[in-house]
Design a protein around this motif. Structure first.
Motif, PDB file in Angstrom:
ATOM      1  N   PHE A 180       0.840  -1.188   0.000  1.00  0.00           N
ATOM      2  CA  PHE A 180       0.000   0.000   0.000  1.00  0.00           C
ATOM      3  C   PHE A 180       0.881   1.246   0.000  1.00  0.00           C
ATOM      4  O   PHE A 180       1.934   1.282   0.641  1.00  0.00           O
ATOM      5  N   ARG A 181       0.429   2.278  -0.689  1.00  0.00           N
ATOM      6  CA  ARG A 181       1.205   3.513  -0.757  1.00  0.00           C
ATOM      7  C   ARG A 181       0.283   4.702  -0.544  1.00  0.00           C
ATOM      8  O   ARG A 181      -0.936   4.551  -0.363  1.00  0.00           O
ATOM      9  N   GLY A 182       0.869   5.884  -0.549  1.00  0.00           N
ATOM     10  CA  GLY A 182       0.079   7.091  -0.318  1.00  0.00           C
ATOM     11  C   GLY A 182      -0.004   7.420   1.155  1.00  0.00           C
ATOM     12  O   GLY A 182       0.776   6.923   1.979  1.00  0.00           O
ATOM     13  N   LEU A 183      -0.946   8.253   1.511  1.00  0.00           N
ATOM     14  CA  LEU A 183      -1.104   8.692   2.895  1.00  0.00           C
ATOM     15  C   LEU A 183      -1.871   7.662   3.712  1.00  0.00           C
ATOM     16  O   LEU A 183      -2.743   6.957   3.193  1.00  0.00           O
ATOM     17  N   ILE A 184      -1.524   7.586   4.993  1.00  0.00           N
ATOM     18  CA  ILE A 184      -2.322   6.764   5.901  1.00  0.00           C
ATOM     19  C   ILE A 184      -3.637   7.486   6.153  1.00  0.00           C
ATOM     20  O   ILE A 184      -3.643   8.654   6.536  1.00  0.00           O
ATOM     21  N   PRO A 185      -4.774   6.834   5.929  1.00  0.00           N
ATOM     22  CA  PRO A 185      -6.063   7.503   6.169  1.00  0.00           C
ATOM     23  C   PRO A 185      -6.206   7.913   7.634  1.00  0.00           C
ATOM     24  O   PRO A 185      -5.632   7.302   8.531  1.00  0.00           O
ATOM     25  N   SER A 186      -6.996   8.927   7.861  1.00  0.00           N
ATOM     26  CA  SER A 186      -7.174   9.450   9.218  1.00  0.00           C
ATOM     27  C   SER A 186      -8.539   9.132   9.795  1.00  0.00           C
ATOM     28  O   SER A 186      -8.882   9.592  10.879  1.00  0.00           O
ATOM     29  N   SER A 187      -9.343   8.324   9.073  1.00  0.00           N
ATOM     30  CA  SER A 187     -10.739   8.142   9.463  1.00  0.00           C
ATOM     31  C   SER A 187     -11.045   6.783  10.061  1.00  0.00           C
ATOM     32  O   SER A 187     -12.168   6.309   9.994  1.00  0.00           O
ATOM     33  N   PHE A 188     -10.046   6.125  10.638  1.00  0.00           N
ATOM     34  CA  PHE A 188     -10.271   4.787  11.174  1.00  0.00           C
ATOM     35  C   PHE A 188     -11.336   4.779  12.277  1.00  0.00           C
ATOM     36  O   PHE A 188     -12.015   3.777  12.470  1.00  0.00           O
ATOM     37  N   CYS A 189     -11.445   5.838  13.037  1.00  0.00           N
ATOM     38  CA  CYS A 189     -12.341   5.832  14.191  1.00  0.00           C
ATOM     39  C   CYS A 189     -13.671   6.530  13.921  1.00  0.00           C
ATOM     40  O   CYS A 189     -14.447   6.754  14.856  1.00  0.00           O
ATOM     41  N   ILE A 190     -13.950   6.888  12.671  1.00  0.00           N
ATOM     42  CA  ILE A 190     -15.185   7.628  12.373  1.00  0.00           C
ATOM     43  C   ILE A 190     -16.416   6.806  12.741  1.00  0.00           C
ATOM     44  O   ILE A 190     -17.350   7.309  13.367  1.00  0.00           O
ATOM     45  N   SER A 191     -16.424   5.525  12.352  1.00  0.00           N
ATOM     46  CA  SER A 191     -17.609   4.700  12.569  1.00  0.00           C
ATOM     47  C   SER A 191     -17.496   3.809  13.794  1.00  0.00           C
ATOM     48  O   SER A 191     -18.493   3.534  14.454  1.00  0.00           O
ATOM     49  N   SER A 192     -16.286   3.326  14.098  1.00  0.00           N
ATOM     50  CA  SER A 192     -16.118   2.340  15.159  1.00  0.00           C
ATOM     51  C   SER A 192     -15.437   2.946  16.379  1.00  0.00           C
ATOM     52  O   SER A 192     -14.255   3.278  16.335  1.00  0.00           O
ATOM     53  N   LEU A 193     -16.168   3.048  17.451  1.00  0.00           N
ATOM     54  CA  LEU A 193     -15.595   3.564  18.697  1.00  0.00           C
ATOM     55  C   LEU A 193     -14.789   2.502  19.432  1.00  0.00           C
ATOM     56  O   LEU A 193     -14.068   2.811  20.376  1.00  0.00           O
ATOM     57  N   SER A 194     -14.895   1.245  18.959  1.00  0.00           N
ATOM     58  CA  SER A 194     -14.191   0.148  19.618  1.00  0.00           C
ATOM     59  C   SER A 194     -12.878  -0.210  18.923  1.00  0.00           C
ATOM     60  O   SER A 194     -12.227  -1.182  19.292  1.00  0.00           O
ATOM     61  N   PHE A 195     -12.483   0.562  17.922  1.00  0.00           N
ATOM     62  CA  PHE A 195     -11.281   0.261  17.135  1.00  0.00           C
ATOM     63  C   PHE A 195     -10.053   0.247  18.041  1.00  0.00           C
ATOM     64  O   PHE A 195      -9.716   1.240  18.678  1.00  0.00           O
ATOM     65  N   ALA A 196      -9.338  -0.918  18.093  1.00  0.00           N
ATOM     66  CA  ALA A 196      -8.274  -1.096  19.087  1.00  0.00           C
ATOM     67  C   ALA A 196      -6.917  -1.443  18.502  1.00  0.00           C
ATOM     68  O   ALA A 196      -5.894  -1.166  19.126  1.00  0.00           O
ATOM     69  N   VAL A 197      -6.864  -2.067  17.327  1.00  0.00           N
ATOM     70  CA  VAL A 197      -5.592  -2.569  16.795  1.00  0.00           C
ATOM     71  C   VAL A 197      -5.450  -2.166  15.334  1.00  0.00           C
ATOM     72  O   VAL A 197      -6.311  -2.473  14.514  1.00  0.00           O
ATOM     73  N   LEU A 198      -4.335  -1.489  15.014  1.00  0.00           N
ATOM     74  CA  LEU A 198      -4.035  -1.093  13.635  1.00  0.00           C
ATOM     75  C   LEU A 198      -2.579  -1.410  13.347  1.00  0.00           C
ATOM     76  O   LEU A 198      -1.673  -0.882  13.999  1.00  0.00           O
ATOM     77  N   ASP A 199      -2.349  -2.281  12.383  1.00  0.00           N
ATOM     78  CA  ASP A 199      -0.999  -2.668  12.003  1.00  0.00           C
ATOM     79  C   ASP A 199      -0.804  -2.433  10.507  1.00  0.00           C
ATOM     80  O   ASP A 199      -1.392  -3.121   9.672  1.00  0.00           O
ATOM     81  N   LEU A 200       0.026  -1.429  10.179  1.00  0.00           N
ATOM     82  CA  LEU A 200       0.330  -1.077   8.787  1.00  0.00           C
ATOM     83  C   LEU A 200       1.816  -1.258   8.485  1.00  0.00           C
ATOM     84  O   LEU A 200       2.352  -0.684   7.535  1.00  0.00           O
ATOM     85  N   THR A 201       2.498  -2.056   9.279  1.00  0.00           N
ATOM     86  CA  THR A 201       3.938  -2.265   9.148  1.00  0.00           C
ATOM     87  C   THR A 201       4.304  -2.808   7.764  1.00  0.00           C
ATOM     88  O   THR A 201       3.547  -3.560   7.152  1.00  0.00           O
ATOM     89  N   HIS A 202       5.487  -2.430   7.284  1.00  0.00           N
ATOM     90  CA  HIS A 202       6.038  -2.938   6.023  1.00  0.00           C
ATOM     91  C   HIS A 202       5.101  -2.698   4.836  1.00  0.00           C
ATOM     92  O   HIS A 202       4.598  -3.627   4.196  1.00  0.00           O
ATOM     93  N   ASN A 203       4.843  -1.419   4.571  1.00  0.00           N
ATOM     94  CA  ASN A 203       4.160  -0.999   3.357  1.00  0.00           C
ATOM     95  C   ASN A 203       4.959   0.142   2.738  1.00  0.00           C
ATOM     96  O   ASN A 203       6.168   0.271   3.007  1.00  0.00           O
ATOM     97  N   LYS A 204       4.311   0.961   1.935  1.00  0.00           N
ATOM     98  CA  LYS A 204       4.994   2.086   1.299  1.00  0.00           C
ATOM     99  C   LYS A 204       4.258   3.390   1.568  1.00  0.00           C
ATOM    100  O   LYS A 204       4.262   4.291   0.730  1.00  0.00           O
ATOM    101  N   PHE A 205       3.634   3.494   2.722  1.00  0.00           N
ATOM    102  CA  PHE A 205       2.947   4.726   3.083  1.00  0.00           C
ATOM    103  C   PHE A 205       3.954   5.865   3.234  1.00  0.00           C
ATOM    104  O   PHE A 205       5.077   5.659   3.696  1.00  0.00           O
ATOM    105  N   ASN A 206       3.529   7.072   2.851  1.00  0.00           N
ATOM    106  CA  ASN A 206       4.391   8.242   3.024  1.00  0.00           C
ATOM    107  C   ASN A 206       3.575   9.362   3.675  1.00  0.00           C
ATOM    108  O   ASN A 206       2.442   9.177   4.085  1.00  0.00           O
ATOM    109  N   GLY A 207       4.200  10.531   3.745  1.00  0.00           N
ATOM    110  CA  GLY A 207       3.527  11.649   4.381  1.00  0.00           C
ATOM    111  C   GLY A 207       3.647  11.582   5.892  1.00  0.00           C
ATOM    112  O   GLY A 207       4.471  10.845   6.440  1.00  0.00           O
ATOM    113  N   SER A 208       2.826  12.322   6.581  1.00  0.00           N
ATOM    114  CA  SER A 208       2.915  12.415   8.036  1.00  0.00           C
ATOM    115  C   SER A 208       1.947  11.441   8.706  1.00  0.00           C
ATOM    116  O   SER A 208       1.054  10.883   8.064  1.00  0.00           O
TER     117      SER A 208
END
Length: 707
Positions: A180-208
């Motif tokens: 995966f490339r591009g920016l990491i999305p910022s909307s992971f918690c928009i719908s799910s208040l229970s969101f607990a685990v996010l693993d994006l290791t070893h991709n090609k994301f850039n930006g901040s």
């Protein structure tokens, strides 16, 4: 992985199945349709068709009324495409197709399912961009999906927000090890208040790092290492106060660690910001993170002293601060409170003074690396209090009294790796047989010390020794025949010394170089810390180190023994810069595993054995500056070696093909005139002086061979 495992374990309880007498015919048809997409079923079709009741099929579980609630076909050797028909299983709660060889896309029907809670397609070869098809169905906005694991595939492009924005129950999302490339999305918690685990290791994301992650109030694990992220850690991120695991290694993050904000992360257990471009000090407020177990800040540009408040983090197990600019008197820091500490790595900093006596209070310490600092003094007998110490590296400091150090360490029954080179300058190699001990030592490096004396007899008692490095000393005398009694030895480096005599026949009888076996009592587990050969090359296990024999730059005479052909597993052989004579033995051609062969700067005569071109793994070859004659072999790896591998042999001829007539001509390998040789020697001396300064500086960062 702990969080993912817990989530999977909890959620799979939903799919616990009762005994059922029969299955739904429509669902049976959907399962059979899945089979049609397989190009390799590894016998699954035959297993399923043995019974008419799909609830009794391998990997299928049903509820009491015959509805399929779980399909688990992990590690079944399946190949082909994942059929959308699985999305027609209206009661399916758990689908696990991990560790197979599926290709193509992940069907959108699975992502928009109104029943699937756990979806695991990790470790496959799926490649098409994820983009669920939207519909007008009312269930679209209420997907029950809680665990989505798409890690270790070949997905590319930007990560589509549609995967989670309509999923109000999402808890775990693992998309690591993709493209995966591009920016990491910022909307992971928009719908799910229970969101607990996010693993994006070893991709090609850039930006901040997106500031929106700070709104994830339930977020416990956040991993995005090994991408191309830049900029500082955003202030908003520290609002995610439930974080326990924060990991962004191997990116391009900049700035400082904000001491005022990091204290918001009271639950933090693991902090990994290694291999970035962070500056500044470790903030004193880090001492308020009472649950901190792992602190990894290696390979940054951080500076300052170790904050005394760090000793308040009594749960610390791992502290890795290597390759920074930390400084100050190491013995000013009190390690006594860190009773749980197992790994302390301070390699490549600017610490001064002596080793802090308080380190010896860390009774659980298994790995201690203080290499490449400015420490001095003698080793304290208290190091014997570290009853679990397996890995000790003190190289490239200014320690003294090697005899004292070895006498203290010899009784460390747990010690398997000892690296103490580039200390003890100008001292004598101790020959005292009372030093014998080191009953479990497997890796010993005492290189770059300018030690005088002979190769000591007490080394012959180290029966489990697999790697012995004594290079760049002033050792004299002959190579002892007892070395063959080290039955586990696979790598011997005694180059850059003043050894004399011939290459003993006993050296050609080394058990582990004659066989591709691994000694049964040699530990094949991971090193407690990686062992470096070069800045970009490290080893995590002993068997991974290429088997080698390094005798170069001594004063050895005589011929190369024909018995060298017995060393069938030898990968690297260096006999350069000696006074060896005679022919290159034909038996070298039988060393099929040979990767490096350096016989340069000797007095070898005769022809180059033609069969050497059959050594398909030979990557580096050097016979320059001998008195060889005849034709240089062609074909195989010989077509890749540069002219410098052969120069300095005036009687050697290269075969040239005339492109006009296709005829073969033999031409002499260019040799240097006396004037050219004088200029070359002058250049070499000048270059060596310049390179020596740079080399010594580089060794303050990493060991010449292993650190």
């Amino acid at each position: 992985m702990t969080f993912i495992g817990l989530a999977l374990g909890t959620l799979l309880l939903l799919s616990m199945a009762s005994l059922a007498s029969s299955c739904n015919e429509q669902e049976k048809a959907s399962l059979l349709q899945f089979l049609t997409g397989l190009s390799q079923d590894n016998g699954l079709t035959a297993l399923w068709k043995n019974d008419i009741d799909c609830c009794k099929w391998e990997g299928v579980s049903c509820s009491g009324d015959g509805a399929v609630v779980e399909v688990s076909l992990a590690s079944r050797g399946l190949q082909g495409c994942i059929s959308p028909s699985l999305g027609d299983l209206s009661n399916l709660q758990s689908l696990n197709l991990s560790c197979n060889s599926f290709t193509g896309s992940l069907p959108s029907e699975l992502l928009t399912s109104s029943s699937i809670v756990v979806l695991d397609v990790s470790f496959n070869q799926l490649s098409r961009v994820l983009q669920p098809q939207e519909s007008n169905s009312s269930v679209t906005n209420n997907r029950p999906l809680q665990v989505l694991n798409i890690s270790n595939n070949l997905f590319t492009g930007e990560f589509p927000s549609a995967v989670w924005e309509k999923t109000s129950s999402l808890v775990v999302l693992n998309a690591s090890n993709n493209q995966f490339r591009g920016l990491i999305p910022s909307s992971f918690c928009i719908s799910s208040l229970s969101f607990a685990v996010l693993d994006l290791t070893h991709n090609k994301f850039n930006g901040s790092i997106p500031t929106g992650l700070g709104k994830c109030s339930a977020l416990r694990l956040l991993k995005a290492g090994y991408n191309s992220l830049s900029g500082p850690l955003p202030d908003e991120l520290f609002n995610a106060s439930s974080l326990e695991y924060l990991s962004f290694p191997n990116n391009g993050l900049q700035g400082v660690i904000d001491g005022a904000r990091i204290i918001n992360l009271k639950n933090l257990c693991h902090l990994d910001l290694g291999n970035n471009m962070l500056i500044g000090k470790i903030p004193d407020s880090i001492g308020q993170l009472k649950r901190l177990q792992e602190l990894r800040l290696s390979r940054n540009n951080m500076s300052g002293e170790l904050p005394s408040a760090l000793s308040n983090c009594t749960d610390l197990v791992t502290v890795n601060l290597k390759m920074n600019k930390f400084s100050g008197e190491l013995n000013n820091f009190n390690f006594s409170n860190l009773i749980n500490l197992k790994i302390l790595d301070l390699l490549g900093n600017n610490f001064t003074g002596t080793i802090s006596e308080s380190i010896y209070s860390c009774s659980n310490l298994t790995a201690l690396r203080l290499s490449s600092n400015n420490l001095h003094g003698q080793l304290s007998p208290r190091i014997g209090e570290l009853k679990s110490l397996a890995f000790l590296s003190l190289s490239f400091n200014n320690f003294t009294n090697i005899t004292n150090a070895l006498r203290i360490l010899k009784n460390s029954s747990t010690l398997t790796t000892l690296i103490i080179g580039n200390n003890f300058k100008g001292e004598a190699m101790p020959e005292d047989e009372t030093i014998a001990g080191f009953q479990n030592l497997q890796f010993l490096s005492i290189s770059n010390c300018s030690l005088s004396g002979k190769i000591p007899l007490w080394l012959s008692k180290l029966k489990k020794l697999q790697v012995l490095l004594l290079s760049t000393n002033h050792l004299t005398g002959s190579i002892p025949a007892w070395i063959k009694n080290l039955e586990s030895l696979t790598t011997l480096d005694i180059s850059d010394n003043r050894l004399t005599g011939g290459i003993p026949a006993a050296l050609m009888d080394m058990k582990m170089l004659k066989s591709n076996m691994t000694a049964t009592h040699v530990d094949t587990s991971l090193f407690e810390l990686p062992v470096y050969i070069a800045p970009s090359l490290q080893y995590r296990t002993l068997p991974a180190i290429p088997k080698g024999l390094f005798l170069g730059n001594n004063k050895l005479t005589g011929t190369i023994p024909k018995e060298i052909g017995h060393l069938k597993s030898l990968a690297k052989l260096n006999l350069s810069f000696n006074c060896l004579s005679g022919e290159i033995p034909q038996q070298l051609c039988s060393l099929k595993n040979l990767q490096v062969l350096d016989l340069s700067s000797n007095h070898l005569t005769g022809e180059i054995p033609l069969a050497l071109n059959k050594l398909s793994f030979l990557a580096k070859f050097n016979i320059s500056n001998n008195d060889l004659e005849g034709v240089i072999p062609t074909g195989g790896q010989f077509d890749t070696f540069p002219n410098s591998s052969f120069e300095g042999n005036p009687k050697l001829r290269a075969i040239m093909v005339n492109p006009l007539y296709g005829s073969v001509e033999a031409s002499a390998v260019p040799s240097l005139s006396m004037e050219q040789a004088d200029r070359r020697i002058t250049f070499v001396f000048g270059f060596c002086a310049f390179f020596g300064v740079g080399f010594l500086y580089d060794q303050l960062v990493l060991s010449k061979f292993y650190g």
